[in-house]
Design a protein around this motif. Structure first.
Motif, PDB file in Angstrom:
ATOM      1  N   LEU A 107      23.996   8.863 -44.033  1.00  0.00           N
ATOM      2  CA  LEU A 107      23.920   8.696 -42.571  1.00  0.00           C
ATOM      3  C   LEU A 107      24.587   9.862 -41.847  1.00  0.00           C
ATOM      4  N   ALA A 110      22.059  12.626 -41.814  1.00  0.00           N
ATOM      5  CA  ALA A 110      21.010  12.365 -40.825  1.00  0.00           C
ATOM      6  C   ALA A 110      21.508  12.693 -39.421  1.00  0.00           C
ATOM      7  N   SER A 111      22.765  12.381 -39.168  1.00  0.00           N
ATOM      8  CA  SER A 111      23.333  12.634 -37.842  1.00  0.00           C
ATOM      9  C   SER A 111      23.435  14.119 -37.550  1.00  0.00           C
ATOM     10  N   ALA A 115      19.204  13.657 -35.782  1.00  0.00           N
ATOM     11  CA  ALA A 115      18.395  12.446 -35.650  1.00  0.00           C
ATOM     12  C   ALA A 115      18.714  11.722 -34.347  1.00  0.00           C
ATOM     13  N   THR A 119      15.979   7.039 -34.782  1.00  0.00           N
ATOM     14  CA  THR A 119      15.779   7.572 -36.128  1.00  0.00           C
ATOM     15  C   THR A 119      16.956   7.230 -37.026  1.00  0.00           C
ATOM     16  N   MET A 120      18.171   7.287 -36.476  1.00  0.00           N
ATOM     17  CA  MET A 120      19.354   6.916 -37.254  1.00  0.00           C
ATOM     18  C   MET A 120      19.262   5.470 -37.730  1.00  0.00           C
ATOM     19  N   CYS A 123      16.778   5.226 -40.516  1.00  0.00           N
ATOM     20  CA  CYS A 123      17.410   5.727 -41.748  1.00  0.00           C
ATOM     21  C   CYS A 123      18.351   4.681 -42.329  1.00  0.00           C
ATOM     22  N   VAL A 156      27.169   6.099 -38.480  1.00  0.00           N
ATOM     23  CA  VAL A 156      26.056   6.230 -37.543  1.00  0.00           C
ATOM     24  C   VAL A 156      26.433   7.109 -36.356  1.00  0.00           C
TER      25      VAL A 156
END
Length: 370
Positions: A107, A110-111, A115, A119-120, A123, A156
């Protein structure tokens, strides 16, 4: 034999819903059971509490005090494998620690990749499905994938530099390492109770994949609904959905939903009372340690008892990681939990198989006959 007509399947699901909502099924949610081993529960609580205390206190005294929430997440690896044979426990704790680190790392990556909030959450939902599969396939047992999803939710938040990603991963790994060392040093205190099978671990591989896919879709739906509603912590709805769908049968799923809702409401009130006093770091950490230990003692009797302690513990751990986010967290937790529970029940029913509904019908009739 002809395939069941679509209308017949809908009627079957409606009948299943009526069975789930009967007072008898709801009363079952509050039944008090005998834990498999109170001794092992106490040992796991002691191990986890000690790991959290050492990992978080050490980080607080370091130049990286702002990272103190992440070693607490890694220390949760000590929760796993409490019923594992002596030769298997340490591998369970190690694998659990790796999944906690991976949850935070994925995560965070992704951040930093830019994202969007939606989207987060997608994921996170995909990760919840994958974590469910790994948990079941590796037979890690309770408390299940929900702990890993909880750890992922802590990551997140936005990441502004690669250094932050590395720090999150390393401090989570440090907490997991502390948990492994403590379990290794104290594992002889456990009794030789047999290991409880993880929900779904006895099912065929295809069923495990189906369960993982269902949880991913359900977690995404709950989290995106919370995001669309403008709630401040939509990722928490994914936790609720994952926890509910860990039930192995439809009536267990309903029990989980009811227990999680009731326990969260009471626990959120307790958290509000603690946070309203604006505690400093050490009283906050002490409260987390005490709640962690009590959780492991009582959750085996009924999931409600556990959630009454888990909810404030999770909120206090979140407060350790982000003190500025404390205000309003208890109410947000309740809303997200209720949403996750409702979406989880809906998905469990819609995607139930004929065998699932037949098992519910048999349980309903057996309970009436008894």
């Amino acid at each position: 034999m002809h395939a069941p007509h679509a209308l017949d399947l809908v009627r079957t699901r409606r009948a299943s819903l009526r069975r789930l909502l009967t007072p008898a099924r709801l009363r079952e949610s509050f039944a008090v059971a005998r834990p498999p081993s109170l001794r092992n529960a106490a040992v796991a609580g002691m191990q986890t509490s000690l790991a959290v205390l050492i990992a978080v206190a050490a980080t607080h005294q370091s130049p990286w005090a702002h990272m103190e929430g992440f070693p607490a997440l890694g220390a949760l690896a000590a929760l796993f494998g409490r019923f594992a044979p002596a030769g298997r426990r340490m591998s369970v704790v190690l694998l659990s620690g790796l999944l906690l680190v991976a949850s935070v790392g994925v995560l965070s990556l992704a951040s930093i990749a830019g994202a969007t909030p939606a989207t987060m959450l997608i994921c996170l939902a995909l990760l919840a499905g994958a974590l469910t599969w790994f948990t079941n396939h590796w037979g890690l047992g309770g408390p299940g994938a929900v702990i890993f999803v909880f750890a992922a939710c802590a990551a997140v938040g936005p990441v502004d530099a690669w250094r932050t990603v590395v720090e999150r991963v390393l401090f989570t790994a440090a907490g997991a390492a502390v948990a492994w060392c403590i379990c290794r040093a104290t594992d002889r205190l456990r009794s030789d109770a047999p290991m409880a099978a993880a929900p779904g671990s006895e099912r065929p591989l295809l069923h495990q994949w189906n369960a993982a896919g269902r949880i991913a879709l359900c977690a995404a739906s709950a989290a995106l609904l919370a995001l669309a509603a403008g709630w401040p912590h939509p990722a928490w709805a994914a936790i609720g959905a994952t926890a509910v769908l860990q039930g192995s049968h439809l009536h267990i799923t309903m029990h989980r939903a009811v227990q999680r809702t009731v326990g969260t409401v009471i626990g959120a009130a307790l958290a509000w009372g603690i946070l309203a006093n604006q505690p400093t770091f050490w009283p906050l950490l002490a409260a987390v340690i005490v709640l962690q230990f009590i959780t492991e003692l009582v959750i085996g009797f009924n999931y409600v008892f556990g959630l009454i302690c888990v909810t404030p513990m999770a909120l206090l751990m979140t407060s350790l990681a982000a003190p500025s986010a404390s205000a309003g967290m208890p109410m947000a937790r309740v809303l997200d939990t209720v949403l996750g529970a409702l979406v989880g029940i809906a998905f469990a029913l819609v995607f139930s198989t004929l065998d699932d509904r037949a098992h519910l019908a048999a349980h309903h009739e057996n309970a009436r006959a008894g």
